[in-house]
Design a protein around this motif. Structure first.
Motif, mmCIF file in Angstrom:
data_model
loop_
_atom_site.group_PDB
_atom_site.id
_atom_site.type_symbol
_atom_site.label_atom_id
_atom_site.label_comp_id
_atom_site.label_asym_id
_atom_site.label_seq_id
_atom_site.Cartn_x
_atom_site.Cartn_y
_atom_site.Cartn_z
ATOM 1 N N ALA A 424 40.075 47.757 -23.861
ATOM 2 C CA ALA A 424 39.257 48.699 -24.688
ATOM 3 C C ALA A 424 39.986 49.957 -25.153
ATOM 4 O O ALA A 424 39.940 50.579 -26.386
ATOM 5 N N CYS A 425 41.000 50.467 -24.327
ATOM 6 C CA CYS A 425 41.844 51.531 -24.496
ATOM 7 C C CYS A 425 42.455 51.170 -25.933
ATOM 8 O O CYS A 425 42.762 51.946 -26.945
ATOM 9 N N ILE A 426 43.319 49.986 -25.680
ATOM 10 C CA ILE A 426 44.118 49.434 -26.966
ATOM 11 C C ILE A 426 43.385 49.253 -28.227
ATOM 12 O O ILE A 426 43.702 49.885 -29.331
ATOM 13 N N ILE A 427 42.187 48.983 -28.001
ATOM 14 C CA ILE A 427 41.345 48.534 -29.507
ATOM 15 C C ILE A 427 40.921 50.094 -30.086
ATOM 16 O O ILE A 427 40.994 50.249 -31.167
ATOM 17 N N LEU A 428 40.416 50.971 -29.095
ATOM 18 C CA LEU A 428 40.195 52.316 -29.666
ATOM 19 C C LEU A 428 41.413 53.000 -30.446
ATOM 20 O O LEU A 428 41.138 53.497 -31.322
ATOM 21 N N ALA A 429 42.414 52.971 -29.656
ATOM 22 C CA ALA A 429 43.729 53.263 -30.340
ATOM 23 C C ALA A 429 44.136 52.677 -31.407
ATOM 24 O O ALA A 429 44.297 53.411 -32.572
ATOM 25 N N ALA A 430 44.247 51.239 -31.559
ATOM 26 C CA ALA A 430 44.493 50.556 -32.547
ATOM 27 C C ALA A 430 43.467 51.055 -34.005
ATOM 28 O O ALA A 430 44.235 51.005 -35.053
ATOM 29 N N THR A 431 42.269 50.619 -33.819
ATOM 30 C CA THR A 431 41.380 50.977 -34.822
ATOM 31 C C THR A 431 41.314 52.341 -35.242
ATOM 32 O O THR A 431 41.122 52.654 -36.802
ATOM 33 N N GLY A 432 41.382 53.298 -34.470
ATOM 34 C CA GLY A 432 41.467 54.715 -34.672
ATOM 35 C C GLY A 432 42.580 55.006 -35.618
ATOM 36 O O GLY A 432 42.567 55.745 -36.354
ATOM 37 N N PHE A 433 43.813 54.556 -35.077
ATOM 38 C CA PHE A 433 44.748 54.941 -35.801
ATOM 39 C C PHE A 433 45.013 54.326 -37.175
ATOM 40 O O PHE A 433 45.168 54.874 -38.323
ATOM 41 N N VAL A 434 44.455 52.842 -37.555
ATOM 42 C CA VAL A 434 44.645 52.213 -38.772
ATOM 43 C C VAL A 434 43.343 52.939 -39.724
ATOM 44 O O VAL A 434 43.929 53.141 -40.907
ATOM 45 N N ALA A 435 42.492 53.072 -39.080
ATOM 46 C CA ALA A 435 41.406 53.796 -39.846
ATOM 47 C C ALA A 435 41.658 54.882 -40.444
ATOM 48 O O ALA A 435 41.470 55.657 -41.688
ATOM 49 N N GLY A 436 42.427 55.845 -39.640
ATOM 50 C CA GLY A 436 42.892 57.239 -40.093
ATOM 51 C C GLY A 436 43.905 57.043 -41.157
ATOM 52 O O GLY A 436 43.783 57.801 -42.394
ATOM 53 N N GLN A 437 44.834 56.048 -41.266
ATOM 54 C CA GLN A 437 45.914 55.939 -42.202
ATOM 55 C C GLN A 437 45.415 55.470 -43.484
ATOM 56 O O GLN A 437 45.711 55.744 -44.433
ATOM 57 N N ILE A 438 44.386 54.399 -43.364
ATOM 58 C CA ILE A 438 43.528 54.068 -44.598
ATOM 59 C C ILE A 438 42.790 55.204 -45.153
ATOM 60 O O ILE A 438 43.038 55.131 -46.513
ATOM 61 N N ALA A 439 42.210 55.967 -44.660
ATOM 62 C CA ALA A 439 41.449 57.194 -45.104
ATOM 63 C C ALA A 439 42.747 58.270 -45.842
ATOM 64 O O ALA A 439 42.278 58.724 -46.980
ATOM 65 N N PHE A 440 43.945 58.331 -45.334
ATOM 66 C CA PHE A 440 45.083 59.088 -45.887
ATOM 67 C C PHE A 440 45.222 58.267 -47.153
ATOM 68 O O PHE A 440 45.645 58.974 -48.121
ATOM 69 N N LEU A 441 45.738 57.001 -47.038
ATOM 70 C CA LEU A 441 45.985 56.312 -48.151
ATOM 71 C C LEU A 441 45.247 56.501 -49.413
ATOM 72 O O LEU A 441 45.540 56.502 -50.601
ATOM 73 N N GLY A 442 43.972 56.259 -49.061
ATOM 74 C CA GLY A 442 42.805 56.244 -50.150
ATOM 75 C C GLY A 442 42.824 57.579 -50.806
ATOM 76 O O GLY A 442 42.223 57.796 -52.116
ATOM 77 N N HIS A 443 43.246 58.698 -50.279
ATOM 78 C CA HIS A 443 43.303 60.033 -50.648
ATOM 79 C C HIS A 443 44.236 60.262 -51.805
ATOM 80 O O HIS A 443 44.351 61.470 -52.341
#
Length: 593
Positions: A424-443
């Motif tokens: 669960a910790c790994i999933i939170l970390a992975a999805t949180g990190f990738v989601a943040g980078q996607i938001a940055f890339l789209g900007h």
């Protein structure tokens, strides 16, 4: 011969080297790729890229300059590292972010190592997951600003102190840890000034008052530490003062005392200014923030109280910047490594219910994001900005959807014992990190618009010679000088270079009428010249019938050029439209003025 257990002999992913290496490699690939995936966005990114470019072009590594003008607000470490990056790899976006990216990675590596040594291997792994995926740390690690450089060096200081003072540290480990601490403070000072050692020193005093661990001061290796500190910091401060006698007063008084005690830079804010940035910045670990802070109150075995030191570090830094007269979002970034360690300590005893609550909170953030996507897509008010909002909406939808899915997956896994909690910790970390980078890339389309890179081809076409002047009338462009490899002549608006222009008034044009006279001289001599003009000033020029050609325009700026000679077939005024989402131009192979 007894065979060793296979990497998957334990059901916990924390006990599988193959799993940990796969996560690490994937994390590094995404982190490094994102360093060059976006245009440099003003103000900070353009400013520090251009300062480093000018440093390399002039060969002057002592006197800092922005736009060819003395700029004494901060020490040189960031500019040195960026200039070295340009010297080694050429000019470009990822080269400009390489130092901050490495500082962010160093912070993740340091909390992993320190958490392992001071607490346990599991705490070290969790601390790396927390810090590396925290929205603010992962985001600022991809921004060319001083905040991540400072935070990376302060992490060295914090971790060095923890490693040196931990229970059962050998004499050699204590000495090396404290020298690392002193080196971190020195490099933090060379990153952003006196806070590099004042704030860690204040934390140490407060920690001592709380724990009454006076003996700690006998283990700081003060003599060796001070010698190392001044060996790193003193040479540049002495050299720049000798070359620029005006530097010490401006740097030490104006940039530190005046900045902290007043709103001299117009960067004030309410006492709660940093709370939204803390809440957003710690995602996806928001559900553990208060529990992590409370974990700092607990007592550790032995005399040295590592958790209390981490709590003091987090709370004091946050309080210090909250009462400051100058506030910017990145100021609280140095607290995140301490928060990551405290949250990692709590995760070791977190119940399945706590994990599920945190997962639900993370998933709800994604759900709210999905519900408001249509509203975000319709926020544009001008024909130029409407497609930018509409284009950004799908990226935000993907990031929000991934956040929701990560929250659901973590909630389901949290019920399955220790291995489930770790996954669960790994999933939170992975999805949180990738989601943040996607938001940055789209900007990035927004970044191109803010930076003005759509106009670079039109401007370059007018630069017939390296000496062709570019004027900045009523506004200063922070990113265009770097991409054009060309400084601007300021007109009427000194921006943040006011102090430098007081020392070098010949480098700008204070009055608009003087610019108009010079512009007309260019025309009379048949010389090419370009001006980037604030939109309201352009309207006045148009009303005054100033001879000019519009070669680029958007809601932020109008770019004009001198008309061609009268015998040219294109002597009439014309406007050259630009695309709203231009490609990032390739930077040239070598810097020049």
């Amino acid at each position: 011969m007894k065979s060793s257990p296979t990497p998957h002999s334990s059901s916990s992913p924390y006990d599988s080297p193959r799993t940990l290496w796969a996560i690490t490699i994937a994390f590094l690939l995404i982190w490094l790729y994102m360093l060059g995936a976006r245009t440099l966005v003003p103000t900070d990114e353009g400013r520090y890229a251009e300062m480093a470019r000018e440093m390399l072009a002039t060969g002057d590594w002592i006197t800092l300059r922005l736009n060819g003008i003395k700029y004494f607000e901060k020490p040189p470490l960031q500019n040195w590292m960026n200039a070295l990056s340009f010297a080694a790899f050429g000019l470009g976006d990822w080269q400009a972010r390489l130092w901050t990216g490495l500082c962010g990675l160093a912070g993740v590596a340091m909390v992993a190592y320190t958490g392992t040594k001071v607490f346990s291997r599991r705490v070290g792994i969790s601390a790396a997951l927390v810090l590396g995926s925290s929205f603010y740390w992962a985001g600022m690690g991809h921004v060319n600003s001083l905040d991540m450089g400072l935070s990376g060096m302060m992490t060295l200081s914090l971790c060095g102190l923890l490693l040196a003072q931990r229970e059962h540290a050998s004499t050699r480990e204590q000495r090396h840890g404290m020298l690392l601490c002193w080196l971190g403070m020195a490099l933090a000072t060379m990153s952003k000034g006196l806070i590099g050692f004042v704030l860690p020193g204040a934390v140490l005093v407060l920690y001592t008052l709380w724990t009454r661990d006076i003996a700690l001061w006998t283990r700081l290796h003060l003599v060796k530490g001070l010698l190392l500190f001044f060996a790193v910091t003193a040479p540049w401060f002495i050299l720049i003062a000798l070359k620029n006698p005006e530097h010490p007063h401006f740097f030490f008084i104006h940039e530190h005392f005046d900045r902290f005690t007043s709103n001299v830079h117009k960067r004030g804010g309410a006492w709660y200014y940093f709370f939204p940035f803390l809440i957003l910045g710690i995602v996806p670990w928001l559900g553990f923030l208060l529990q992590g802070l409370w974990a700092g109150v607990g007592k550790d075995k032995g005399l040295f109280q590592a958790r209390k030191l981490l709590l003091v570090w987090s709370v004091f830094f946050f309080f210090f910047f909250s009462i400051s007269g100058s506030k910017l979002p990145g100021y609280i970034l140095p607290i995140f490594p301490a928060l990551a360690l405290l949250i990692a300590v709590f995760l070791e005893r977190a119940s399945a219910r706590s994990m599920q609550i945190a997962a639900i909170l993370f998933g709800m953030i994604g759900l709210v994001g999905l519900l408001f996507i249509n509203k975000a897509a319709g926020m544009g008010t001008t024909p130029y900005e409407i497609p930018l909002y509409q284009g950004y909406a799908p990226w935000l939808a993907i990031a929000a959807g991934l956040t929701l899915a990560g929250g659901i997956a973590a909630w389901l896994l949290a019920r399955k014992g220790l291995a489930g909690k770790d996954w669960a910790c790994i999933i939170l970390a992975a999805t949180g990190f990738v989601a943040g980078q996607i938001a940055f890339l789209g900007h990035d389309p927004w970044g191109k618009y803010i930076a003005g890179t759509a106009h670079i081809p039109a401007i370059q076409a007018e630069l017939k010679q390296p000496t062709t002047p570019i004027y900045a009338v009523g506004r200063y462009e922070q990113a265009l000088p770097f991409y054009l490899q060309h400084t601007l002549t300021l007109v009427e608006f000194p921006d943040e270079m006011q102090f430098g222009l007081e020392q070098q008034p010949e480098l700008w044009i204070p009055k608009r009428e003087d610019f108009i006279a010079r512009w007309n001289r260019h025309i009379s001599k048949g010389e090419s010249a370009v001006a980037i003009v604030r939109t309201d000033i352009y309207a006045e020029f148009k009303a005054q019938q100033l001879a000019m050609r519009v070669i680029g325009e958007d809601p932020r700026r109008v770019i004009i050029a001198t008309p061609p000679p009268v015998n040219s077939a294109h002597a009439s005024s014309q406007t050259i439209p630009t695309a709203s989402v231009p490609p990032t131009p390739a930077a040239g192979p070598s810097p020049s003025h």
